[in-house]
Design a protein around this motif. Structure first.
Motif, PDB file in Angstrom:
ATOM      1  N   SER A 203       0.798  -1.218   0.000  1.00 38.95           N
ATOM      2  CA  SER A 203       0.000   0.000   0.000  1.00 38.95           C
ATOM      3  C   SER A 203       0.832   1.269   0.000  1.00 38.95           C
ATOM      4  CB  SER A 203      -0.934   0.007   1.215  1.00 38.95           C
ATOM      5  OG  SER A 203      -1.876  -1.012   1.091  1.00 38.95           O
ATOM      6  N   HIS A 204       2.004   1.198   0.643  1.00 34.33           N
ATOM      7  CA  HIS A 204       2.792   2.432   0.727  1.00 34.33           C
ATOM      8  C   HIS A 204       3.208   2.906  -0.665  1.00 34.33           C
ATOM      9  CE1 HIS A 204       5.871  -0.763   0.769  1.00 34.33           C
ATOM     10  NE2 HIS A 204       6.591   0.106   0.112  1.00 34.33           N
ATOM     11  N   VAL A 205       3.306   1.962  -1.606  1.00 33.97           N
ATOM     12  CA  VAL A 205       3.651   2.353  -2.971  1.00 33.97           C
ATOM     13  C   VAL A 205       2.511   3.166  -3.589  1.00 33.97           C
ATOM     14  CG1 VAL A 205       4.280   1.496  -5.247  1.00 33.97           C
ATOM     15  CG2 VAL A 205       5.069   0.298  -3.215  1.00 33.97           C
ATOM     16  N   LYS A 206       1.295   2.666  -3.349  1.00 38.65           N
ATOM     17  CA  LYS A 206       0.141   3.372  -3.914  1.00 38.65           C
ATOM     18  C   LYS A 206      -0.122   4.698  -3.190  1.00 38.65           C
ATOM     19  CE  LYS A 206      -3.631   0.744  -5.204  1.00 38.65           C
ATOM     20  NZ  LYS A 206      -4.557  -0.368  -4.911  1.00 38.65           N
ATOM     21  N   LEU A 207       0.391   4.804  -1.973  1.00 37.32           N
ATOM     22  CA  LEU A 207       0.176   6.049  -1.230  1.00 37.32           C
ATOM     23  C   LEU A 207       1.292   7.054  -1.489  1.00 37.32           C
ATOM     24  CD1 LEU A 207      -1.075   4.559   2.126  1.00 37.32           C
ATOM     25  CD2 LEU A 207      -2.378   5.995   0.573  1.00 37.32           C
ATOM     26  N   ASN A 208       2.243   6.670  -2.287  1.00 38.18           N
ATOM     27  CA  ASN A 208       3.374   7.559  -2.569  1.00 38.18           C
ATOM     28  C   ASN A 208       3.598   7.625  -4.070  1.00 38.18           C
ATOM     29  OD1 ASN A 208       5.542   9.197  -2.162  1.00 38.18           O
ATOM     30  ND2 ASN A 208       6.978   7.523  -1.731  1.00 38.18           N
ATOM     31  N   PRO A 209       2.568   8.052  -4.804  1.00 37.65           N
ATOM     32  CA  PRO A 209       2.661   7.989  -6.263  1.00 37.65           C
ATOM     33  C   PRO A 209       3.560   9.080  -6.819  1.00 37.65           C
ATOM     34  CG  PRO A 209       0.613   9.008  -5.629  1.00 37.65           C
ATOM     35  CD  PRO A 209       1.333   8.677  -4.360  1.00 37.65           C
ATOM     36  N   ALA A 210       4.032   8.818  -8.023  1.00 38.23           N
ATOM     37  CA  ALA A 210       4.930   9.780  -8.662  1.00 38.23           C
ATOM     38  C   ALA A 210       4.161  11.011  -9.130  1.00 38.23           C
ATOM     39  CB  ALA A 210       5.640   9.114  -9.826  1.00 38.23           C
ATOM     40  N   SER A 211       2.910  10.802  -9.486  1.00 32.94           N
ATOM     41  CA  SER A 211       2.146  11.916 -10.048  1.00 32.94           C
ATOM     42  C   SER A 211       1.095  12.418  -9.045  1.00 32.94           C
ATOM     43  CB  SER A 211       1.468  11.460 -11.340  1.00 32.94           C
ATOM     44  OG  SER A 211       0.704  10.316 -11.080  1.00 32.94           O
ATOM     45  N   GLU A 212       0.516  13.516  -9.398  1.00 30.68           N
ATOM     46  CA  GLU A 212      -0.528  14.133  -8.575  1.00 30.68           C
ATOM     47  C   GLU A 212      -1.781  13.250  -8.587  1.00 30.68           C
ATOM     48  OE1 GLU A 212      -1.805  17.665  -6.408  1.00 30.68           O
ATOM     49  OE2 GLU A 212       0.121  16.886  -7.043  1.00 30.68           O
ATOM     50  N   ILE A 213      -2.374  13.049  -7.432  1.00 31.42           N
ATOM     51  CA  ILE A 213      -3.597  12.252  -7.359  1.00 31.42           C
ATOM     52  C   ILE A 213      -4.784  13.197  -7.132  1.00 31.42           C
ATOM     53  CG2 ILE A 213      -4.844  10.527  -6.023  1.00 31.42           C
ATOM     54  CD1 ILE A 213      -2.597   9.392  -7.768  1.00 31.42           C
ATOM     55  N   ASP A 214      -5.758  13.100  -8.058  1.00 32.70           N
ATOM     56  CA  ASP A 214      -6.933  13.962  -7.956  1.00 32.70           C
ATOM     57  C   ASP A 214      -8.078  13.265  -7.240  1.00 32.70           C
ATOM     58  OD1 ASP A 214      -5.607  15.888  -9.480  1.00 32.70           O
ATOM     59  OD2 ASP A 214      -6.189  14.859 -11.326  1.00 32.70           O
ATOM     60  N   LEU A 215      -8.132  11.960  -7.435  1.00 35.65           N
ATOM     61  CA  LEU A 215      -9.295  11.248  -6.937  1.00 35.65           C
ATOM     62  C   LEU A 215      -8.859   9.951  -6.267  1.00 35.65           C
ATOM     63  CD1 LEU A 215     -12.421  10.748  -6.904  1.00 35.65           C
ATOM     64  CD2 LEU A 215     -12.127   9.625  -9.106  1.00 35.65           C
ATOM     65  N   VAL A 216      -9.357   9.744  -5.059  1.00 38.75           N
ATOM     66  CA  VAL A 216      -9.131   8.472  -4.377  1.00 38.75           C
ATOM     67  C   VAL A 216     -10.466   7.768  -4.280  1.00 38.75           C
ATOM     68  CG1 VAL A 216      -8.491   7.371  -2.213  1.00 38.75           C
ATOM     69  CG2 VAL A 216      -7.138   9.276  -3.079  1.00 38.75           C
ATOM     70  N   ILE A 217     -10.506   6.535  -4.691  1.00 36.80           N
ATOM     71  CA  ILE A 217     -11.727   5.754  -4.561  1.00 36.80           C
ATOM     72  C   ILE A 217     -11.504   4.715  -3.481  1.00 36.80           C
ATOM     73  CG2 ILE A 217     -13.341   4.211  -5.714  1.00 36.80           C
ATOM     74  CD1 ILE A 217     -12.588   5.577  -8.350  1.00 36.80           C
ATOM     75  N   ILE A 218     -12.356   4.729  -2.473  1.00 34.66           N
ATOM     76  CA  ILE A 218     -12.280   3.711  -1.430  1.00 34.66           C
ATOM     77  C   ILE A 218     -13.260   2.625  -1.835  1.00 34.66           C
ATOM     78  CG2 ILE A 218     -12.551   3.218   1.009  1.00 34.66           C
ATOM     79  CD1 ILE A 218     -10.269   5.159   0.418  1.00 34.66           C
ATOM     80  N   ASN A 219     -12.705   1.446  -2.098  1.00 45.23           N
ATOM     81  CA  ASN A 219     -13.481   0.371  -2.704  1.00 45.23           C
ATOM     82  C   ASN A 219     -14.196  -0.460  -1.643  1.00 45.23           C
ATOM     83  OD1 ASN A 219     -14.429  -1.816  -4.119  1.00 45.23           O
ATOM     84  ND2 ASN A 219     -12.548  -2.134  -5.292  1.00 45.23           N
ATOM     85  N   GLY A 220     -15.490  -0.239  -1.539  1.00 43.96           N
ATOM     86  CA  GLY A 220     -16.303  -1.059  -0.648  1.00 43.96           C
ATOM     87  C   GLY A 220     -17.354  -1.812  -1.439  1.00 43.96           C
TER      88      GLY A 220
END
Lengths: 818, 192, 350
Positions: free
Chosen positions: A153-170
């Motif tokens: 998860s830490h990889v996905k939480l430290n992306p190289a590019s700007e993140i505009d939208l986070v989707i929490i998958n439930g």
């Protein structure tokens, strides 16, 4: 036209293609809150990264505490592994893992002590930590995606590019599974604070918590938690989407929420979108606020063959068998135990495998729930699979090519975009296990690509090797040339006249030794040599040859020993070490020295100049002796055989033979007696050979005859008769040969010696070889002996004497000729 | 008469025009080297084993492009031969050597027995063996092509070719190869 | 302890191939019923003959190929093929006609190509075309509708006619209408008339078009349409092929009719006579020989529709369903190849 953000705020949804509506059957397990099962006795914790990215920090017998880190490692995607409970490590071995293949992987087997004692935990709050610290904490907590793929998860939480939208998958679109559903109902607050951490880290414009409309309670709970949370208003939103399988797939969910398609081969982060599972959000929260690593997760245990279906907190590493045992698992014939849901889960071949971070469900169905497999029938190309495919593929074409094992063609139908959701197999009227075909095809393609890569690698390595061998060869040649040039240079720097004179002197001695007529020819040779010396290269070779000749001559006439001795000794006096070595050598080769001291010296000088240490020199000398003997023996036996192909090597070998071999006195005397004949023979042979090989008279041939002369006892008669004939021709020979011989010999010698050094790579062997075994080097070192300045001085002195003598001789020769 | 002349003139003109076009095309679209060699080489397994009689895969590819037999590559097996046959448009031929089993193998040096003679190091076409004189050698497994060439020179016969182990990374998803025994129903168990 | 393993998914729909085929066969019932009502019990006899021969032939081939006979027969595909051929040929055609046709369809067109799923051509239509070009007389001897027929074909006389037991009951015998005119199908008559220089209006003024004949064909087509709609409802077939056929026949016919009503018949005439509806819902929708993607199926259907119209209007044969379907079958692989849908994540352009 609304912007994407406005549409997100409005809750607009898009249609994702394909998909199916299998019976949900979620009520079987979602009726009660998440509970705990009694702690198992034994835990299996796989440490698959050990050996690649990580090392174990524990050994068998160690006591571990709950939450203790078992591995340490580096690397971007490395995740530590933690002990799920306190206890003792009873084994570290290959153990079957929770994977469709059930292949073994390295695992720590932990025997629980029942205390379940936590290690030291350090709870923090967001304010205390910087972003890198938070990320590190998440990494150290070993948090991986809880949706099934278990991506760090830490990889996905430290992306190289700007993140505009986070989707929490439930979404949890698989039938039967309710672990996320229950987690959202029971721990909505914790999830929301986990969302807060994600928000803090990524700072996106919007966070969408997506939940399917078959989980109204969960959606409500999340909405309530959102309302009570202190997250910034307007950023986070709970969106309910229609139930359809596989809406929970990352790409499908993104398409439903935003209408965007993730390009093939790309990751959502490239669109500025990141998807996290609700379970991951919960685990992040635990890691930051409680300091707890990810050592347990909610697992749905369901199916008609489970006595108490429901959701349970199971420590990672609990075996499936233990988990099922504690929920009254009813075993039947042809029982399937499925990890994951019925659509994408895999059946286990063995139950003694651990629960992993991505294991969200264990499904133990009865025969009524999941019909036994039926034989596949012919594809009737009905196209239902293409309609159901959420990736818009043509499953029937993929199947066609996969079955025919035309994997490259299957790849051309975008096989790699298949998400293995199982919709095609689900709708297939012919019961074709399409997904299985695709998996086989995919792995075959993967292996093929890997093989191609390896072949490419092998090719590169092969070519590099060829290059290396080529380079080494070139380097060898260059070195040989360099050495030759060096010699040449040294020759230049030294007094050419001195060398020439030395050689002339030697020749002169030889001339003196031989009978009167032959003296004349030798003098001729000597003068010839001194002229040829103008070319220093040739001179060096000539020197060697002349020296060799001189030795023979000296051997023949003991009377001349004194003079020769003085010259050869003058050669070595210069070098201290050479002296020592020579002394040692003398002592060693007393016998030989008694017989022919003159020869002894030059050969033994060789190891001393080459090797600096006394010790080494001694050792080397000893080795040299031994080897020289060996070689001599060989040479002696092979002499006749070798005779037709005489080389410079043999020449020098025989020299050694003469010098180092403790030859019997008798033999020596005989040899001395025969020496005259030899000298004659030499002249004779030279001439005869020259007549035969007139165009290319070489030293090789000359030396062969030397060899023959030394070893074979040739009739005196013959020799005498020949001498008469030889006289005249010897002159010719001398004139013709000197120049030509020199070049070829020196080169071959130099090459050989360098080859000797390089063919044997191990450095330890080098000295031995260089110093002792190879007689070829002797010549080199002999010539090297000429190099030192002191020696040159002495040589000059000697040369002056020699010149005078040579003149005399020349005069007498002239007189005789006239 | 004139019509014949016209016909001849027209044909000559056409010949000239096409000649010019061909000449131009041969300059403009000239292909450097022989692309077939590269294509054949891409199909060969790059084990560099030399079992074809050529010193490496590239020379064999060149030989095939020049009309040599396509059946001399045991490591590639029948599959490679078929692909080359397809590429070259020639008939398939049975392999002249016994094809190696399709299982990929790597060399393994029994390190206790190794005397450090460096002979295998010199034999390895891809420099995948590490070691020095009188010191133990070992195979860099990931770079070993399984060409077998190191086995022969070993004076103490301490090199084995062992099949590559199946791991989670290279598992081929062939489920039916997993040994599974169906458990008996409870009734049957009781009966037993 | 070991457990049963299988690849995911572990669940699937209950709609299996045999169910699909069974439903297709069942949906033929309204059409067969109406056809029997108008053209006598001959159709039923042909049906019985065809199905029996089909199953026997398939079993024999399966035995020769060492395959599981039961599994193959139970997929019901032979039933559908036989039924389609049986309703397509004249009800009182001699028995050997249907036997030859069925054998050809099952053994050569289907099994020699590898069985269900591997055949290139629609077996029923390939057999129909074989019979049509080999035995044109028997294949065009369509009986007169029973309501206006001079001689009623009851079960016994039908049997005698089909098995050629009684020379009296020839096909010619039953083709004669009350007015003593030998009946052909309306499309056949029209074709002949047009070739003789009559306009469509003049031809349509003939009794065959005015009365029961056209009407009976209309109702037969309506029955097949009904059966087709049921199939659509049951999701046995998808609408693309049927819709495309009907639409393209309608468009072509309307176009021709608007240009020259004298030489081109009305769209309704095209849609509701001959085998248009049977082809649109039961024959062209055979998934094995059709295109697979939705867009491909639209093209496939439109192609059949246009071909039906062109062959009917300009070709040598009065009805063109079989030819049109076979020609389209040939094109199906090409259509599939060139009309590949865009996969997810492979957006063209931006």
């Amino acid at each position: 036209m609304l912007t994407i953000l406005e549409q997100l705020d409005k809750g607009s949804l898009w249609q994702s293609p394909g998909g199916i509506h299998p019976p949900q059957l979620k009520t079987l397990s979602n009726q009660s809150a998440i509970s705990r099962l009694p702690l198992a006795k034994r835990f299996v914790v796989p440490v698959p990264l050990v050996g690649e990215q990580a090392t174990l920090t524990v050994t068998v017998g160690d006591k571990v505490l709950k939450g203790q880190i078992l591995t340490e490692g580096a690397g971007f995607t490395y995740l530590p592994v933690h002990a799920p409970t306190s206890g003792q490590i009873i084994a570290i071995k290959q153990h079957a893992t929770n994977h469709p293949s059930s292949l073994p992987t390295l695992s720590c087997i932990i025997e629980a002590d029942g205390q379940d004692t936590w290690c030291d935990l350090t709870p923090n709050s967001l304010n205390q930590l910087s972003k890198p610290q938070i990320l590190d904490k998440i990494k150290q907590a070993g948090i991986a995606g809880m949706g099934g793929a278990a991506f760090p998860s830490h990889v996905k939480l430290n992306p190289a590019s700007e993140i505009d939208l986070v989707i929490i998958n439930g979404i949890e679109c698989e039938p039967y599974i309710t672990s996320d559903d229950r987690l959202m109902r029971d721990h909505s607050h914790e999830i929301m604070s986990g969302v807060g951490v994600i928000n803090h880290l990524l700072n996106p414009q919007r966070i969408i918590i997506a939940i399917e409309d078959n989980k109204p309670e969960a959606a409500q709970a999340m909405q309530d938690a959102l309302n009570r949370s202190d997250l910034p208003k307007g950023v986070v939103r709970v969106t309910v989407i229609p139930t359809k399988y596989p809406s929970g797939g990352e790409k499908q969910l993104i398409q439903i929420i935003t209408g965007k398609e993730v390009p093939s081969g790309a990751i959502p982060a490239q669109l500025g979108i990141v998807v996290h599972n609700v379970g991951t959000a919960y685990a992040i929260q635990e890691a930051i606020y409680q300091g707890k690593p990810l050592i347990e997760r909610v697992v749905t245990l369901t199916g008609e063959h489970i006595g108490q279906p429901g959701n349970y907190w199971l420590p990672i590493g609990t075996t499936v068998a233990d988990a099922l045992q504690s929920v009254k698992f009813i075993e039947s014939a042809e029982q399937k135990v499925i990890v994951g849901g019925p659509m994408m889960g895999y059946a286990l071949a063995e139950l003694d495998v651990p629960i992993l971070k991505g294991t969200n469900c264990l499904l133990v169905p009865s025969q009524n729930e999941i019909a036994p497999d039926v034989d596949e029938k012919a594809c009737i190309r009905c196209g239902e699979c293409a309609v159901a495919c959420p990736a818009l593929l043509l499953p029937q074409q993929l199947f066609w090519h996969a079955k025919a094992e035309e994997y490259d063609k299957a790849a051309s139908f975008n096989l790699k975009d298949c998400i293995e959701c199982g919709c095609c197999s689900y709708v297939c009227p012919s019961d074709i296990p399409l997904v299985e075909y695709y998996r086989v095809a995919k792995s075959a393609l993967k292996i093929e690509a890997e093989e191609k890569r390896q072949a490419e690698q092998a090719k590169i390595r092969f070519e590099t090797r060829l290059q290396r061998l080529e380079d080494e060869k070139n380097a060898r040649e260059a070195k040989a040339k360099e050495a030759a040039a060096k010699r040449q240079a040294n020759m230049k720097s030294s007094d050419k006249d001195a060398v020439a004179a030395a050689m002339a002197r030697i020749a002169a001695k030889k001339a003196q030794v031989t009978t009167a007529p032959s003296t004349a020819s030798s003098t001729e040779t000597a003068t010839q040599t001194s002229q040829a010396v103008v070319d220093p290269k040739k001179a060096a070779v000539n020197a060697a040859i002349e020296r060799a000749k001189a030795k023979k001559a000296a051997q023949a006439s003991a009377a001349r020993n004194d003079t020769l001795d003085s010259t050869s000794e003058s050669v070595i006096v210069d070098d201290k070490q050479a002296k020592i070595a020579a002394a040692v050598a003398r002592a060693k080769a007393k016998k030989a020295a008694q017989i022919n001291q003159t020869d002894m010296v030059p050969t033994e000088v060789e190891p001393s100049t080459d090797i600096i240490d006394d010790k080494k020199a001694r050792v080397a000398a000893a080795v040299a002796n031994a080897k020289a003997k060996k070689i001599t023996k060989e040479n002696q036996t092979d002499e006749t055989a070798l005779a037709p192909q005489p080389t410079a090597e043999i020449e020098s070998t025989t020299d050694i033979e003469a010098s180092t071999d403790p030859i019997d006195d008798k033999k020596a005397r005989v040899a001395a007696a025969v020496a005259k004949a030899k000298a004659k023979k030499l002249a004779q042979a030279n001439q005869t050979d020259v007549t035969i090989l007139a165009p290319h008279p070489t030293t090789d041939i000359e030396s062969t005859t030397d060899l023959e002369a030394t070893t074979d006892l040739i009739d005196d008669k013959k020799a005498r008769v020949a001498v008469a004939v030889a006289k005249a021709k010897a002159k010719k020979l001398a004139q013709a040969n000197q120049a030509d011989e020199a070049d070829t010999t020196i080169e071959s010698i130099a090459n050989d010696s360098i080859t000797a050094q390089h063919t044997e790579t191990p450095p330890t062997l080098k000295h031995e070889i260089a110093s002792g075994s190879d007689t070829r080097l002797i010549i080199n070192d002999d010539s090297a002996a000429y190099l030192t300045p002191e020696q040159i001085k002495k040589a000059k002195v000697a040369a002056a004497v020699a010149k005078a003598k040579a003149k005399k001789l020349a005069k007498s020769a002239e007189q005789e000729e006239h | 008469m004139t019509s014949i002349l016209i016909a001849v003139a027209v044909l000559s003109l056409l010949a000239l025009v096409f000649g010019v076009i061909l000449g131009f095309a041969s300059k403009k679209f000239k292909v450097e080297g022989n692309p077939v060699i590269d294509q054949v080489e891409a199909l060969l397994p790059q084990t560099q084993c030399g079992q074809c009689g050529y010193p490496g895969c590239r020379p064999y590819a060149e030989a095939i492009a020049n009309g040599d037999h396509i059946n001399k590559c045991p490591p590639g097996g029948t599959a490679t031969m078929e692909k080359i046959a397809e590429l070259m448009g020639v008939d398939q031929e049975p392999l002249n050597a016994e094809a190696q089993s399709s299982v990929k193998k790597v060399a393994y040096i029994r390190e206790d027995e190794c005397i450090g003679c460096t002979k295998c190091i010199q034999a390895c076409p891809v420099d995948a063996i590490l070691g020095a004189g009188k010191l133990m050698h070992t195979v860099i497994a990931k770079d070993c092509t399984g060409c077998d060439l190191c086995v022969e020179p070993c004076p103490v016969d301490c090199i084995d070719m062992i099949p590559l182990e199946t791991t989670l990374q290279n598992w081929d998803w062939k489920l039916n190869t997993i040994p599974v025994k169906v458990i008996h129903s409870e009734q049957e168990e009781q009966a037993c | 302890m070991a457990f049963k393993i299988a690849s995911s998914p572990h669940v699937s729909t209950s709609l299996h191939t045999n169910t699909v085929m069974k439903r297709v066969a069942l949906c033929l019932i309204p059409g067969i019923a109406v056809q029997s009502y108008y053209f006598g019990l001959g159709t039923l006899i042909q049906l019985f003959l065809a199905v029996s021969v089909a199953y026997l032939a398939e079993a024999a081939v399966m035995k020769l190929r060492h395959k599981n006979i039961k599994a193959t027969l139970s997929d019901n595909s032979a039933l559908v093929t036989a039924s389609l051929l049986a309703v397509a040929i004249p009800p009182l055609a001699p028995w050997w006609l249907i036997v030859i046709g069925t054998l050809f369809a099952i053994v050569i067109v289907k099994q020699l190509y590898g069985g269900l799923g591997n055949n290139v051509f629609n077996p029923a239509m390939a057999a129909y075309v074989l019979l049509l070009i080999s035995f044109p007389v028997q294949m065009t001897s369509w009986v007169a509708p029973q309501t206006i027929a001079l001689n009623h074909a009851d079960l016994v006389s039908s049997l005698q006619s089909i098995f050629e037991l009684n020379a009296q009951y020839s096909a010619e015998y039953f083709r004669t209408g009350v007015d003593g005119i030998t009946m052909a199908t309306p499309l056949d008559t029209l074709k002949t008339d047009l070739s003789m220089g009559l306009t469509t209006t003049e031809s349509l003024a003939k009794p065959i078009f005015s009365g029961m004949t056209t009407q009976s064909w209309f109702w037969v087509n309506m029955a097949y349409l009904a059966g087709g709609l049921i199939m659509l409802k049951l999701k046995v077939i998808r609408w693309h092929i049927s819709g495309a056929i009907i639409a393209s026949v309608f468009v072509c016919a309307s176009f021709g009719f608007l240009i020259s009503p004298d030489t081109f018949v009305s769209p309704l005439m095209h849609l509701f006579s001959g085998g248009t509806m049977l082809a649109a819902f039961f024959i062209a929708t055979d998934p094995v020989t059709a295109a697979t993607s939705p867009r491909g199926r639209l093209i496939f259907g439109a192609m059949i529709g246009v071909l039906i119209y062109l062959i009917r209007t300009f070709g040598g044969y009065p009805d063109a369903v079989a030819f049109a379907v076979l020609l389209a079958n040939m094109c199906a692989p090409f259509i599939d190849y060139y009309v590949r849908p865009r996969s997810y994540g492979h957006r063209t352009g931006n």
